[in-house]
Design a protein around this motif. Structure first.
Motif, PDB file in Angstrom:
ATOM      1  N   HIS A 190      -9.560 -52.398  43.682  1.00 31.80           N
ATOM      2  CA  HIS A 190      -8.801 -51.161  43.530  1.00 31.80           C
ATOM      3  C   HIS A 190      -7.516 -51.171  44.356  1.00 31.80           C
ATOM      4  N   ARG A 191      -7.604 -51.720  45.564  1.00 27.04           N
ATOM      5  CA  ARG A 191      -6.413 -51.748  46.426  1.00 27.04           C
ATOM      6  C   ARG A 191      -5.335 -52.649  45.819  1.00 27.04           C
ATOM      7  N   ALA A 192      -5.751 -53.745  45.204  1.00 22.34           N
ATOM      8  CA  ALA A 192      -4.788 -54.661  44.584  1.00 22.34           C
ATOM      9  C   ALA A 192      -4.055 -53.978  43.432  1.00 22.34           C
ATOM     10  N   ILE A 193      -4.771 -53.183  42.664  1.00 22.83           N
ATOM     11  CA  ILE A 193      -4.132 -52.447  41.567  1.00 22.83           C
ATOM     12  C   ILE A 193      -3.106 -51.470  42.125  1.00 22.83           C
ATOM     13  N   ALA A 194      -3.479 -50.747  43.172  1.00 23.67           N
ATOM     14  CA  ALA A 194      -2.559 -49.789  43.794  1.00 23.67           C
ATOM     15  C   ALA A 194      -1.316 -50.490  44.330  1.00 23.67           C
ATOM     16  N   ASP A 195      -1.504 -51.649  44.940  1.00 19.62           N
ATOM     17  CA  ASP A 195      -0.362 -52.398  45.483  1.00 19.62           C
ATOM     18  C   ASP A 195       0.593 -52.835  44.375  1.00 19.62           C
ATOM     19  N   ALA A 196       0.034 -53.285  43.259  1.00 19.66           N
ATOM     20  CA  ALA A 196       0.875 -53.725  42.147  1.00 19.66           C
ATOM     21  C   ALA A 196       1.626 -52.555  41.523  1.00 19.66           C
ATOM     22  N   VAL A 197       0.981 -51.408  41.471  1.00 18.94           N
ATOM     23  CA  VAL A 197       1.645 -50.208  40.959  1.00 18.94           C
ATOM     24  C   VAL A 197       2.793 -49.816  41.881  1.00 18.94           C
ATOM     25  N   ARG A 198       2.568 -49.878  43.182  1.00 19.91           N
ATOM     26  CA  ARG A 198       3.616 -49.532  44.140  1.00 19.91           C
ATOM     27  C   ARG A 198       4.822 -50.460  43.989  1.00 19.91           C
ATOM     28  N   ALA A 199       4.550 -51.724  43.715  1.00 21.27           N
ATOM     29  CA  ALA A 199       5.623 -52.707  43.559  1.00 21.27           C
ATOM     30  C   ALA A 199       6.326 -52.586  42.214  1.00 21.27           C
ATOM     31  N   GLY A 200       5.767 -51.773  41.318  1.00 21.11           N
ATOM     32  CA  GLY A 200       6.369 -51.620  39.999  1.00 21.11           C
ATOM     33  C   GLY A 200       6.194 -52.857  39.130  1.00 21.11           C
ATOM     34  N   ASP A 201       5.220 -53.695  39.446  1.00 22.05           N
ATOM     35  CA  ASP A 201       4.973 -54.939  38.712  1.00 22.05           C
ATOM     36  C   ASP A 201       4.054 -54.645  37.523  1.00 22.05           C
ATOM     37  N   ALA A 202       4.646 -54.412  36.364  1.00 23.34           N
ATOM     38  CA  ALA A 202       3.883 -54.004  35.194  1.00 23.34           C
ATOM     39  C   ALA A 202       2.888 -55.077  34.750  1.00 23.34           C
ATOM     40  N   ASP A 203       3.337 -56.331  34.709  1.00 24.48           N
ATOM     41  CA  ASP A 203       2.460 -57.412  34.243  1.00 24.48           C
ATOM     42  C   ASP A 203       1.266 -57.600  35.167  1.00 24.48           C
ATOM     43  N   ARG A 204       1.521 -57.639  36.460  1.00 28.55           N
ATOM     44  CA  ARG A 204       0.414 -57.838  37.408  1.00 28.55           C
ATOM     45  C   ARG A 204      -0.517 -56.625  37.421  1.00 28.55           C
ATOM     46  N   SER A 205       0.046 -55.438  37.362  1.00 27.09           N
ATOM     47  CA  SER A 205      -0.782 -54.227  37.350  1.00 27.09           C
ATOM     48  C   SER A 205      -1.732 -54.246  36.162  1.00 27.09           C
ATOM     49  N   ARG A 206      -1.172 -54.562  34.997  1.00 28.49           N
ATOM     50  CA  ARG A 206      -1.989 -54.577  33.783  1.00 28.49           C
ATOM     51  C   ARG A 206      -3.052 -55.663  33.843  1.00 28.49           C
ATOM     52  N   THR A 207      -2.661 -56.855  34.323  1.00 28.18           N
ATOM     53  CA  THR A 207      -3.617 -57.961  34.419  1.00 28.18           C
ATOM     54  C   THR A 207      -4.771 -57.600  35.346  1.00 28.18           C
ATOM     55  N   LEU A 208      -4.450 -57.032  36.499  1.00 33.36           N
ATOM     56  CA  LEU A 208      -5.488 -56.647  37.456  1.00 33.36           C
ATOM     57  C   LEU A 208      -6.397 -55.576  36.893  1.00 33.36           C
ATOM     58  N   LEU A 209      -5.820 -54.602  36.180  1.00 30.99           N
ATOM     59  CA  LEU A 209      -6.629 -53.525  35.624  1.00 30.99           C
ATOM     60  C   LEU A 209      -7.556 -54.047  34.537  1.00 30.99           C
ATOM     61  N   VAL A 210      -7.044 -54.897  33.659  1.00 28.83           N
ATOM     62  CA  VAL A 210      -7.868 -55.464  32.589  1.00 28.83           C
ATOM     63  C   VAL A 210      -8.987 -56.322  33.178  1.00 28.83           C
ATOM     64  N   GLU A 211      -8.666 -57.123  34.187  1.00 26.15           N
ATOM     65  CA  GLU A 211      -9.691 -57.947  34.838  1.00 26.15           C
ATOM     66  C   GLU A 211     -10.749 -57.080  35.513  1.00 26.15           C
ATOM     67  N   HIS A 212     -10.308 -55.986  36.111  1.00 23.90           N
ATOM     68  CA  HIS A 212     -11.236 -55.048  36.759  1.00 23.90           C
ATOM     69  C   HIS A 212     -12.191 -54.445  35.730  1.00 23.90           C
ATOM     70  N   MET A 213     -11.672 -54.076  34.580  1.00 24.38           N
ATOM     71  CA  MET A 213     -12.516 -53.529  33.520  1.00 24.38           C
ATOM     72  C   MET A 213     -13.490 -54.584  33.000  1.00 24.38           C
ATOM     73  N   ARG A 214     -12.995 -55.794  32.815  1.00 26.96           N
ATOM     74  CA  ARG A 214     -13.859 -56.872  32.325  1.00 26.96           C
ATOM     75  C   ARG A 214     -14.970 -57.172  33.332  1.00 26.96           C
ATOM     76  N   ASP A 215     -14.606 -57.136  34.611  1.00 28.28           N
ATOM     77  CA  ASP A 215     -15.598 -57.364  35.661  1.00 28.28           C
ATOM     78  C   ASP A 215     -16.652 -56.256  35.653  1.00 28.28           C
ATOM     79  N   GLY A 216     -16.187 -55.011  35.453  1.00 21.88           N
ATOM     80  CA  GLY A 216     -17.135 -53.893  35.396  1.00 21.88           C
ATOM     81  C   GLY A 216     -18.118 -54.048  34.256  1.00 21.88           C
ATOM     82  N   LEU A 217     -17.624 -54.434  33.086  1.00 21.00           N
ATOM     83  CA  LEU A 217     -18.503 -54.625  31.936  1.00 21.00           C
ATOM     84  C   LEU A 217     -19.488 -55.766  32.201  1.00 21.00           C
ATOM     85  N   ASP A 218     -19.016 -56.844  32.805  1.00 21.59           N
ATOM     86  CA  ASP A 218     -19.901 -57.969  33.111  1.00 21.59           C
ATOM     87  C   ASP A 218     -21.005 -57.553  34.068  1.00 21.59           C
TER      88      ASP A 218
END
Length: 227
Positions: A190-218
């Motif tokens: 969660h902290r990594a997602i927040a950091d990427a959002v703060r940096a305005g890094d759209a690609d990294r934010s999205r990648t981290l969020l999608v990976e987080h969701m995939r991890d949750g499902l797993d």
């Protein structure tokens, strides 16, 4: 004497109807695991418990049926929707779609820093519960992070859809009593997602969020939360 006329700067007061209030109460009870998946909801008993008449209760239950939280079985009544493997996968698909859309909108609107502040506060609330990673309070704090993200997008429609899918997620996590044995990985994601959002890094934010969701499902699959 001056009489104030309509002020375009004032929003009208919105009063929720009784069915809306009942629906919210039932939605919360389902989310909190008070009514577990598969539980039958008796109309007479609920009306007595809530102190309401059956008319508005039926309307509220119909709303939850339309949202997919309740299901009607012919000649048997209304039940809290069960958590099949297919339903859980579909739930995570919808969550991922809604939250990545919200994330994109937040960054498009230039709201990254202020949103990141709110996300960090949500992670801080989770960190305060680090000694009880499988508790109901931790589940709630985790879901609050995702609620903050979607609310920051300022899209009523995304928020409306997300509210229902978060209830389903909460149902799943409560049924499983959590999916994390410790808080460290949960907080880091969660902290990594927040950091990427703060940096305005759209690609990294999205990648981290999608990976987080995939991890949750797993994690759900591994712990047998879906039947």
């Amino acid at each position: 004497m001056t009489v104030a006329g309509p002020d375009p700067g004032l929003d009208p007061v919105v009063r929720e109807s009784t069915p809306a209030l009942i629906a919210r109460t039932l939605r919360r009870a389902i989310s909190d695991g008070i009514f577990a998946p598969g539980t039958q909801l008796g109309e007479a008993g609920l009306a007595r418990s809530l102190g309401v008449s059956r008319g508005p209760l039926r309307e509220a239950m119909q709303r939850l049926t339309q949202e997919g939280l309740l299901v009607s079985h012919r000649n048997r009544g209304l039940f809290v929707s069960d958590l099949s493997a297919e339903a859980v996968e579909d739930m995570y698909l919808l969550r991922t779609t809604v939250e990545t859309a919200a994330l994109g909108r937040v960054l498009d609107l230039g709201l990254g820093p202020v949103t990141a502040d709110a996300l960090d506060a949500a992670v801080d609330a989770m960190a305060a519960l680090a000694d009880e990673p499988r508790s109901e309070a931790m589940v709630g704090a985790d879901l609050d992070f995702h609620h903050v993200l979607v609310e920051a997008a300022r899209s009523p429609r995304l928020s409306r859809v997300h509210e229902t899918v978060l209830v389903e997620t909460s149902m799943c996590l409560h049924a499983m009593r959590g999916t994390y044995s410790d808080a460290a990985s949960r907080l880091a994601e969660h902290r990594a997602i927040a950091d990427a959002v703060r940096a305005g890094d759209a690609d990294r934010s999205r990648t981290l969020l999608v990976e987080h969701m995939r991890d949750g499902l797993d994690r759900v699959r591994e712990r047998g939360g879906a039947r």
